[in-house]
Design an enzyme around this catalytic site. Structure first.
Site, PDB file in Angstrom:
ATOM      1  N   ASP A 249      -1.591  -4.981   1.844  1.00 42.91           N
ATOM      2  CA  ASP A 249      -2.310  -5.499   0.637  1.00 42.91           C
ATOM      3  C   ASP A 249      -3.830  -5.069   0.942  1.00 42.91           C
ATOM      4  O   ASP A 249      -4.594  -5.221   2.264  1.00 42.91           O
ATOM      5  CB  ASP A 249      -2.244  -6.962   0.628  1.00 42.91           C
ATOM      6  CG  ASP A 249      -2.931  -7.436  -0.798  1.00 42.91           C
ATOM      7  OD1 ASP A 249      -2.260  -7.508  -1.851  1.00 42.91           O
ATOM      8  OD2 ASP A 249      -4.165  -7.803  -0.573  1.00 42.91           O
TER       9      ASP A 249
ATOM     10  N   GLU B  41      -2.656  -4.049  -5.860  1.00 40.59           N
ATOM     11  CA  GLU B  41      -3.207  -3.502  -4.717  1.00 40.59           C
ATOM     12  C   GLU B  41      -2.315  -3.380  -3.683  1.00 40.59           C
ATOM     13  O   GLU B  41      -2.689  -3.365  -2.475  1.00 40.59           O
ATOM     14  CB  GLU B  41      -4.374  -4.124  -4.438  1.00 40.59           C
ATOM     15  CG  GLU B  41      -4.526  -5.563  -3.755  1.00 40.59           C
ATOM     16  CD  GLU B  41      -4.209  -6.720  -4.974  1.00 40.59           C
ATOM     17  OE1 GLU B  41      -4.596  -7.842  -4.735  1.00 40.59           O
ATOM     18  OE2 GLU B  41      -3.994  -6.133  -6.296  1.00 40.59           O
TER      19      GLU B  41
END
Length: 355
Positions: A231, A274
């Site tokens: 992430d 993301e």
């Protein structure tokens, strides 16, 4: 200038060749070619079928297809038929998109070319068909105002071709253009179904498919496998303060850095937003941990991008790791554990890995 004397000719009405191809044979072969276009074969198979039928219509020793990628300055020449044998075309030699050779000339002028006495034609410096070919016909592959390449026929005999042959070539070139365009559209559609359009890596759906494949392979051969969930830290803040275009730039850059830090056999995908996912095939605990730590360092040291305001924005990542079969033996459980490890990495301060 008389037909076949090295001049550029327009297609004329079919001229009967004594003992040659009749209109019924022509129709039959064109139908065979058209049916090949609707088959499930790939492009090499279709091109092979087309040139095989052409060899029954026209006295050729050689047939080839030259393909032009969009924006390219060279043609890729693929031999499909040679002296009685149908070949499966592979990536061949590169021919310059230039007026110095007959293939480039045909593409640039968008016109067919008929030469029945190649040695006496001094217009071209290069002879893509080879020095032993004495007669040659070239037709551009035109479709929807685009030029996709050329269809090329050659013979070792002088004055081998007639006006009827020249017309057959041009008719077949239209069909070849359809085959090439269909192949390009199929390839593009397939890539779009597998690839994330923003980052150029695998998308979520294809990642889930590959995860199933790799878990099955690891189980079948009793091998280890590592799964990473990654992430980008503080990404929402980047998007909210700098805007989505800068956020997109960060995602593309991070994806590139991650990809460069992995083996070709590893799988990198955009899992969503993301978040990225990586499958490390046949990788033990310590090796996987080392890869994860290296990816963290690589992103921290390299992920610096213009922020659109004259300054720079930096990015880091957090990574969660889970292992097959040590942690879990099923896809869903493996994903859940890697995601939980990622959560711990972010809760522990970000820019780190967790197991």
């Amino acid at each position: 200038m008389k037909p076949g004397g090295g001049s550029l000719l327009e297609a004329g009405p079919p001229a009967a060749r004594k003992g040659g191809t009749g209109r019924k044979d022509l129709l039959k072969s064109l139908l065979e070619i058209a049916s090949a276009l609707t088959s499930k074969e790939d492009l090499p198979g279709v091109l092979g079928a087309i040139t095989r039928e052409l060899s029954l219509l026209v006295p050729i020793d050689q047939a080839s297809i030259a393909l032009l990628e969009e924006g390219a300055s060279q043609l890729s020449l693929r031999l499909t038929y040679c002296r009685g044998e149908t070949l499966f075309p592979t990536e061949g030699k590169q021919i310059a998109l230039s007026m110095d050779n007959p293939l480039g000339w045909s593409v640039l002028n968008r016109k067919p070319l008929w030469r029945n006495d190649v040695p006496s034609d001094l217009r071209f410096q290069d002879a893509p068909s080879g020095d032993d070919m004495k007669s040659e016909m070239v037709a551009p592959l035109l479709i929807h105002e685009r030029t996709l390449g050329t269809l090329n026929l050659a013979s070792a005999s002088e004055r081998a071709f007639t006006a009827a042959d020249f017309e057959v070539l041009q008719r077949c070139a239209q069909l070849v253009a359809v085959a090439v365009e269909n192949s390009q559209l199929y390839r593009l559609t397939r890539e779009m179904s597998l690839i994330d359009s923003l980052t150029g890596i695998y998308n979520h759906r294809h990642f889930k498919f590959l995860l199933g494949v790799e878990v099955g392979r690891a189980e079948r051969y009793s091998r280890l496998m590592a799964l990473m969930m990654i992430d980008v830290d503080n990404f929402k803040k980047i998007n909210d303060t700098l805007g989505h275009p800068i956020g997109d730039q960060v995602l593309r850059g991070v994806a590139k850095i991650l990809g460069e830090g992995l083996r070709r056999s590893d799988v990198l995908a955009r899992y969503g937003g993301e978040e990225f996912a990586v499958i490390l095939q046949e990788t033990e605990f310590e090796a996987a941990r080392g890869v994860a730590e290296k990816l963290c360092r690589d992103v921290e040291s390299r992920a610096t991008f213009p922020d659109g305001r004259g300054e720079q924005v930096r990015a880091t990542v957090s990574i969660g790791l889970a292992f097959y079969p040590t942690d879990a033996k099923e896809e869903a459980a493996l994903l859940s554990l890697a995601d939980a490890a990622l959560y711990r990495a972010k809760q522990s301060g970000k820019n780190r890995i967790s197991l």
